[in-house]
Design a protein around this motif. Structure first.
Motif, PDB file in Angstrom:
ATOM      1  N   SER A 469       0.561  -1.189   0.010  1.00 35.47           N
ATOM      2  CA  SER A 469      -0.258  -0.023  -0.103  1.00 35.47           C
ATOM      3  C   SER A 469       0.523   1.305   0.019  1.00 35.47           C
ATOM      4  N   THR A 470       0.469   2.280  -0.657  1.00 40.59           N
ATOM      5  CA  THR A 470       1.331   3.364  -0.792  1.00 40.59           C
ATOM      6  C   THR A 470       0.346   4.634  -0.812  1.00 40.59           C
ATOM      7  N   ASN A 471       1.193   5.949  -0.358  1.00 41.11           N
ATOM      8  CA  ASN A 471       0.202   6.775  -0.010  1.00 41.11           C
ATOM      9  C   ASN A 471      -0.136   7.843  -1.315  1.00 41.11           C
ATOM     10  N   ASP A 472       0.450   7.340  -2.290  1.00 40.06           N
ATOM     11  CA  ASP A 472       0.152   7.768  -3.725  1.00 40.06           C
ATOM     12  C   ASP A 472      -1.433   7.597  -4.312  1.00 40.06           C
ATOM     13  N   ASN A 473      -2.009   6.408  -3.673  1.00 42.68           N
ATOM     14  CA  ASN A 473      -3.262   6.163  -4.060  1.00 42.68           C
ATOM     15  C   ASN A 473      -4.487   6.954  -3.355  1.00 42.68           C
ATOM     16  N   ASP A 474      -5.517   6.728  -4.080  1.00 43.30           N
ATOM     17  CA  ASP A 474      -6.837   7.404  -3.666  1.00 43.30           C
ATOM     18  C   ASP A 474      -8.078   6.394  -3.272  1.00 43.30           C
ATOM     19  N   PRO A 475      -8.054   5.758  -2.020  1.00 45.68           N
ATOM     20  CA  PRO A 475      -8.765   4.625  -1.789  1.00 45.68           C
ATOM     21  C   PRO A 475     -10.201   5.017  -2.021  1.00 45.68           C
ATOM     22  N   ILE A 476     -11.137   3.988  -2.107  1.00 43.54           N
ATOM     23  CA  ILE A 476     -12.575   4.252  -2.146  1.00 43.54           C
ATOM     24  C   ILE A 476     -13.142   3.196  -1.520  1.00 43.54           C
ATOM     25  N   ALA A 477     -14.361   3.807  -0.690  1.00 39.92           N
ATOM     26  CA  ALA A 477     -15.207   2.966   0.113  1.00 39.92           C
ATOM     27  C   ALA A 477     -16.513   2.443  -0.811  1.00 39.92           C
ATOM     28  N   ILE A 478     -16.735   1.357  -0.785  1.00 40.44           N
ATOM     29  CA  ILE A 478     -18.181   0.979  -1.622  1.00 40.44           C
ATOM     30  C   ILE A 478     -18.810   0.087  -0.622  1.00 40.44           C
ATOM     31  N   THR A 479     -20.222   0.793  -0.604  1.00 45.22           N
ATOM     32  CA  THR A 479     -21.179  -0.264  -0.048  1.00 45.22           C
ATOM     33  C   THR A 479     -22.332  -0.595  -1.054  1.00 45.22           C
ATOM     34  N   ILE A 480     -22.343  -1.824  -0.945  1.00 41.53           N
ATOM     35  CA  ILE A 480     -23.370  -2.390  -1.936  1.00 41.53           C
ATOM     36  C   ILE A 480     -24.644  -3.215  -1.353  1.00 41.53           C
ATOM     37  N   ARG A 481     -25.842  -2.759  -1.286  1.00 37.05           N
ATOM     38  CA  ARG A 481     -26.869  -3.364  -0.677  1.00 37.05           C
ATOM     39  C   ARG A 481     -27.564  -4.225  -2.018  1.00 37.05           C
ATOM     40  N   LEU A 482     -27.199  -5.456  -1.567  1.00 31.33           N
ATOM     41  CA  LEU A 482     -27.735  -6.573  -2.753  1.00 31.33           C
ATOM     42  C   LEU A 482     -29.457  -6.871  -2.392  1.00 31.33           C
ATOM     43  N   PHE A 534     -23.000  -5.029   1.774  1.00 29.89           N
ATOM     44  CA  PHE A 534     -21.446  -5.534   1.695  1.00 29.89           C
ATOM     45  C   PHE A 534     -20.781  -4.068   1.656  1.00 29.89           C
ATOM     46  N   THR A 535     -19.579  -3.981   2.279  1.00 32.79           N
ATOM     47  CA  THR A 535     -18.732  -2.749   2.260  1.00 32.79           C
ATOM     48  C   THR A 535     -17.245  -3.443   1.907  1.00 32.79           C
ATOM     49  N   PHE A 536     -16.630  -2.453   0.783  1.00 35.66           N
ATOM     50  CA  PHE A 536     -15.365  -3.033   0.674  1.00 35.66           C
ATOM     51  C   PHE A 536     -14.491  -1.526   0.530  1.00 35.66           C
ATOM     52  N   ILE A 537     -13.366  -1.718   0.920  1.00 34.12           N
ATOM     53  CA  ILE A 537     -12.484  -0.457   1.067  1.00 34.12           C
ATOM     54  C   ILE A 537     -11.364  -1.086   0.104  1.00 34.12           C
ATOM     55  N   ILE A 538     -11.226  -0.355  -0.992  1.00 31.40           N
ATOM     56  CA  ILE A 538     -10.521  -0.412  -2.092  1.00 31.40           C
ATOM     57  C   ILE A 538      -9.326   0.501  -2.198  1.00 31.40           C
ATOM     58  N   GLN A 539      -8.306   0.101  -2.311  1.00 33.37           N
ATOM     59  CA  GLN A 539      -6.826   0.918  -2.060  1.00 33.37           C
ATOM     60  C   GLN A 539      -6.528   1.538  -3.517  1.00 33.37           C
ATOM     61  N   VAL A 540      -6.636   0.731  -4.570  1.00 33.72           N
ATOM     62  CA  VAL A 540      -6.294   1.023  -5.813  1.00 33.72           C
ATOM     63  C   VAL A 540      -7.439   0.928  -6.605  1.00 33.72           C
ATOM     64  N   LEU A 596     -29.710  -3.820  -7.064  1.00 33.50           N
ATOM     65  CA  LEU A 596     -28.925  -3.620  -5.827  1.00 33.50           C
ATOM     66  C   LEU A 596     -28.788  -2.077  -5.619  1.00 33.50           C
ATOM     67  N   TYR A 597     -28.294  -1.708  -4.534  1.00 41.24           N
ATOM     68  CA  TYR A 597     -28.270  -0.093  -4.309  1.00 41.24           C
ATOM     69  C   TYR A 597     -26.630   0.084  -3.887  1.00 41.24           C
ATOM     70  N   VAL A 598     -26.115   1.062  -4.722  1.00 40.65           N
ATOM     71  CA  VAL A 598     -24.784   1.359  -4.608  1.00 40.65           C
ATOM     72  C   VAL A 598     -24.155   2.671  -4.009  1.00 40.65           C
ATOM     73  N   TRP A 599     -23.267   2.811  -3.195  1.00 42.93           N
ATOM     74  CA  TRP A 599     -22.962   3.935  -2.266  1.00 42.93           C
ATOM     75  C   TRP A 599     -21.581   3.997  -2.351  1.00 42.93           C
ATOM     76  N   TYR A 600     -20.786   4.895  -2.818  1.00 39.11           N
ATOM     77  CA  TYR A 600     -19.375   4.926  -2.464  1.00 39.11           C
ATOM     78  C   TYR A 600     -18.718   6.394  -2.209  1.00 39.11           C
ATOM     79  N   VAL A 601     -17.736   6.585  -1.493  1.00 39.93           N
ATOM     80  CA  VAL A 601     -17.124   7.879  -1.291  1.00 39.93           C
ATOM     81  C   VAL A 601     -15.755   7.531  -1.641  1.00 39.93           C
ATOM     82  N   LYS A 602     -15.191   8.722  -2.356  1.00 42.15           N
ATOM     83  CA  LYS A 602     -13.590   8.649  -2.807  1.00 42.15           C
ATOM     84  C   LYS A 602     -12.830   9.565  -1.980  1.00 42.15           C
TER      85      LYS A 602
END
Length: 602
Positions: A469-482, A534-540, A596-602
Motif C-alpha cells: 500500500s502506498t500513499n500515492d493512491n486514492d482509496p474508495i469505500a464502496i457499500t453495496i446493498r444486494l 456489503f462494504t469494500f475498502i479498495i486501496q487502488v 442492488l443499491y450502490v453508494w461510494y465515497v472517494k
C-alpha cells in the motif's frame, strides 16, 4: 377530491391494461406460448421457462390454458416486484402516481443525477410511461416506473463508459490493449476450427506473427498481408512519429505487424518502392543460458539497484560496463533467415526477445516489444516488481500462456495488469474467470480495446508497487446493498426452485482482493430477496474489478454456476441499479439480473 383522483387513477390503469390484452382473449383462454408473447407485447421482459413455471402455478384447472383474470395474476407476479413497488410508494404521494416533481426528487436522492435530474425527468416519463393519459399529464405510473428501473438507464455500468471518453493521444505503451493468444482459434491450440470473430476495433489491431516459414513463404505472407489490408496496413513510419511510439488515435484503422525485423526504421523508410524479391537477411538472436536465466530470477531488486549512478541518476560507466559484461557471457546464438519484404512491414511493433530489465534499459529501442511467458513473468513480478513496472512504462510488453496450456486454458490476467503489462494475451475461446475479467475490464472506454493506464503506471516519478500500500493512491469505500434477483438463470434444472446465492469478489492489487457472499435463499430462482449489505475498502480502485457470481447451492456436487457480471469499479453508477447476468461463455442471459443499491465515497 383525493378519493376521486384515486378512483380516476385506478380506472385509467384498469382501462389501459384491458385495452392491451382483451383482444387476445376473444377466442377464450390462452396457452403458455401466447401468455409469453402477450407479456412481451406489454414490454415486460421474461424468460420463457420462468413464465412456464408461473403459468403452471396459476392455471387453476390444470388444462394448459388460462383466463384473463389468471393472466392478470401472472402479470402482477412478474411486473409488480415488491422491492420496486416499495421504492415507488416511498416517492408517490398517493401510492398510485409519481408527479414529475416526485421523479426529480427520486433522481436526486437515489440516483445521484443531481445536475441533470430536472432535464431528464420529463424525458424518462415520455420514454417509459406506457399509459397515454398519465404520460400526457407528465406523470408516471408504477407501470412506467417499473419499465424505467428495467431500462439501460438504470444499469450498474456507467453510460459514459460505454463511449470512448479517455484521451487516446498518448503513446501506445500507455494503454492496456485487449489481447488474445491465437485469436483465430475457437477451440484447442492443436486442432479445431478457426474464425475471425475476435478482431473488432477502429483502433489499431496488432497482428503478432508466429513465423516458422522459409524466406520464400515469408514473401508470400508479406504479399497476402499487403493485398488483404491494402492502405490499412502500416508499412512506414508516421511523419509525426519518427522516433517515438504513436498514439491509438494516430493509428486509427491501421493494422500493425509484430514480427522479427532487420535493420532500422530509417533503413526501412529508404527502401520504400524498391524491389525486395529474394532479398534475405540473417537475424542473430542471443539466448540466455538456462542457468544464467535462473540466476537472473534469483537476483533481488535491491541487488539490481546497487549499480552506482551519477548525481542526475544516470548510470555510470562502471554500471554500463558491468551490464555489458553480464550480457556478453554464456551466449547461445540462433540464426533466423528473414525475408526483407516481411521485415519491412514491421514498424512500431518489432518483436525483441526479453533478456533482462537491465539490458532493456541500456539497449532496447522504443519500437521494440517484448513477449514473456506467464511463468517467467510471474517470477519477475514477484522478485523484481518495481523494475517490471518501470519497464512497462516505456516498452510494450506481451504476456502469453505457457506452452503446457494445449487445452487453451488461461491464467489470471489481473496480476500482469497490476504491473502495467499492455498486452496480456488470453485464449478468448475458453470461458471462465480469466475471460470474465478480460471482458469486464475492456467494457470500459467504449469497448474500444484500449484503456489508458493509471497515471502511476505511466509516470516515471511514481514508485508504485502493487504488492504494498502506498500513499500515492486514492482509496474508495464502496457499500453495496444486494436487494434481490430477478428471473435468475435456471441452467440445466427443470425447476425454478433453486437455492440461490451471490458471491461478490474484488480483483485488483493483492491487498484489494477480497470475496464476500450472501446467504442462500431456498427454492427461489425467480425473485430471491437478500437485502444484505456489503462494504469494500479498495486501496487502488483504478485497477480494481468487481465480479458478481450467482450460484445454485449444492451440498454433494458443489455449487452450480448460474451467471456472472464483471466490471471496473470506477465504471459503477450510484443508486438503485440493475446488474445483467452473462453465461459462462459470455452470452447475455437477459432478463436475468440482480437488483442492488450502490453508494461510494472517494
Amino acid at each position: 377530491m383525493a378519493f376521486l383522483a384515486n378512483f380516476l387513477n385506478i380506472f385509467v390503469l384498469h382501462t389501459w391494461f384491458l385495452s392491451k390484452i382483451q383482444d387476445e382473449f376473444k377466442g377464450g383462454k390462452i396457452n403458455v406460448e401466447k401468455t409469453h408473447k402477450l407479456l412481451e407485447k406489454l414490454d415486460i421482459q421474461c424468460n420463457y421457462f420462468h413464465v412456464k413455471h408461473i403459468f403452471k402455478d396459476n392455471d387453476r384447472l390444470k388444462q394448459g390454458k388460462i383466463t384473463i383474470e389468471e393472466f392478470r395474476a401472472i402479470y402482477r407476479i412478474i411486473a409488480h416486484r415488491e422491492e420496486i413497488v416499495e421504492i415507488f410508494n416511498t416517492y408517490s404521494e398517493n401510492r398510485r402516481i409519481l408527479f414529475e416533481s416526485n421523479l426529480i426528487e427520486f433522481l436526486i436522492q437515489e440516483q445521484y443525477t443531481i445536475e441533470k435530474a430536472q432535464s431528464i425527468a420529463s424525458e424518462i416519463i415520455q420514454k417509459y410511461e406506457p399509459i397515454d393519459e398519465v404520460r400526457k399529464a407528465h406523470q408516471m405510473s408504477l407501470e412506467g416506473f417499473t419499465r424505467y428501473i428495467h431500462s439501460p438507464e438504470c444499469l450498474l455500468f456507467k453510460e459514459e463508459c460505454t463511449k470512448v471518453y479517455q484521451d487516446m493521444t498518448y503513446p501506445l505503451s500507455d494503454y492496456f490493449i485487449s489481447s488474445s493468444h491465437n485469436t483465430y482459434l475457437v477451440s484447442g491450440q492443436l486442432v479445431g476450427p478457426s474464425d475471425l470473430w475476435g478482431y473488432t476495433s477502429e483502433y489499431p489491431v496488432v497482428l503478432s506473427l508466429e513465423n516458422h516459414c522459409s524466406p520464400p513463404q515469408q514473401e508470400v505472407m508479406a504479399d497476402i498481408l499487403q493485398t488483404t489490408f491494402g492502405e490499412s496496413l502500416l508499412s512506414d513510419i508516421l511523419d509525426d512519429f519518427p522516433d517515438s511510439l504513436p498514439s491509438p488515435e494516430a493509428l486509427k484503422f491501421k493494422i500493425l505487424v509484430k514480427n522479427k525485423k532487420i535493420g532500422s526504421l530509417k533503413e526501412t523508410h529508404e527502401r520504400i518502392g524498391s524491389d525486395k524479391h529474394g532479398k534475405v537477411e540473417v537475424w542473430e538472436e542471443e539466448e540466455l543460458e538456462a542457468e544464467e536465466e535462473e540466476e537472473e530470477l534469483k537476483t533481488t531488486e535491491e541487488d539490481s539497484s546497487t549499480f552506482p549512478r551519477d548525481s542526475q541518476g544516470k548510470e555510470t560507466e562502471s554500471r554500463k560496463a558491468l551490464g555489458v559484461a553480464l550480457f556478453s557471457k554464456k551466449k547461445k546464438t540462433r540464426k533466423l533467415k528473414i525475408a526483407l519484404a516481411l521485415s519491412d512491414l514491421v514498424i512500431y511493433t518489432k518483436a525483441e526477445k526479453f533478456r533482462s530489465f537491465q539490458y532493456s534499459r541500456q539497449y532496447q529501442q522504443f519500437n521494440e516489444n517484448n513477449s514473456i511467458g506467464e511463468t517467467r513473468a510471474r517470477k519477475l513480478s514477484k522478485l523484481k516488481v518495481q523494475e517490471f513496472v518501470f519497464h512497462t512504462r516505456k516498452f510494450i510488453t506481451r504476456i502469453y500462456p505457457k506452452a503446457t496450456r494445449a487445452d487453451s486454458s488461461n491464467f489470471n490476467p489481473q496480476e500482469f495488469w497490476n504491473i502495467g503489462c499492455q498486452m496480456v494475451a488470453l485464449n478468448f475461446q475458453t470461458p471462465g474467470l480469466p475471460m470474465d475479467l478480460q471482458n469486464g475490464k475492456f467494457l470500459d472506454n467504449g469497448g474500444s480495446g484500449y484503456i489508458l493506464k493509471p497515471h502511476f503506471l505511466r509516470d516515471t516519478v511514481s514508485k508504485f508497487n502493487p504488492n504494498t500500500s502506498t500513499n500515492d493512491n486514492d482509496p474508495i469505500a464502496i457499500t453495496i446493498r444486494l436487494i434481490s434477483g430477478f428471473q435468475l438463470p435456471l441452467s440445466g434444472s427443470s425447476s425454478n426452485k433453486l437455492d440461490t446465492l451471490v458471491i461478490l469478489e474484488v480483483f485488483g492489487v493483492p491487498n484489494d482482493h477480497t470475496k464476500q457472499q450472501t446467504r442462500v435463499i431456498k427454492k427461489n430462482a425467480f425473485s430471491p430477496r437478500w437485502n444484505e449489505t456489503f462494504t469494500f475498502i479498495i486501496q487502488v480502485p483504478e485497477l480494481a474489478l468487481l465480479r458478481f457470481v450467482v450460484e445454485n447451492s449444492g451440498l454433494i456436487a458443489g455449487n452450480e454456476f448460474l451467471g456472472q457480471y464483471t466490471l471496473p469499479v470506477l465504471c459503477m453508477n450510484k443508486g438503485y441499479r440493475r446488474v445483467p447476468l452473462f453465461s459462462r461463455a459470455g452470452e447475455s442471459l437477459e432478463p436475468a439480473s440482480l437488483f442492488l443499491y450502490v453508494w461510494y465515497v472517494k
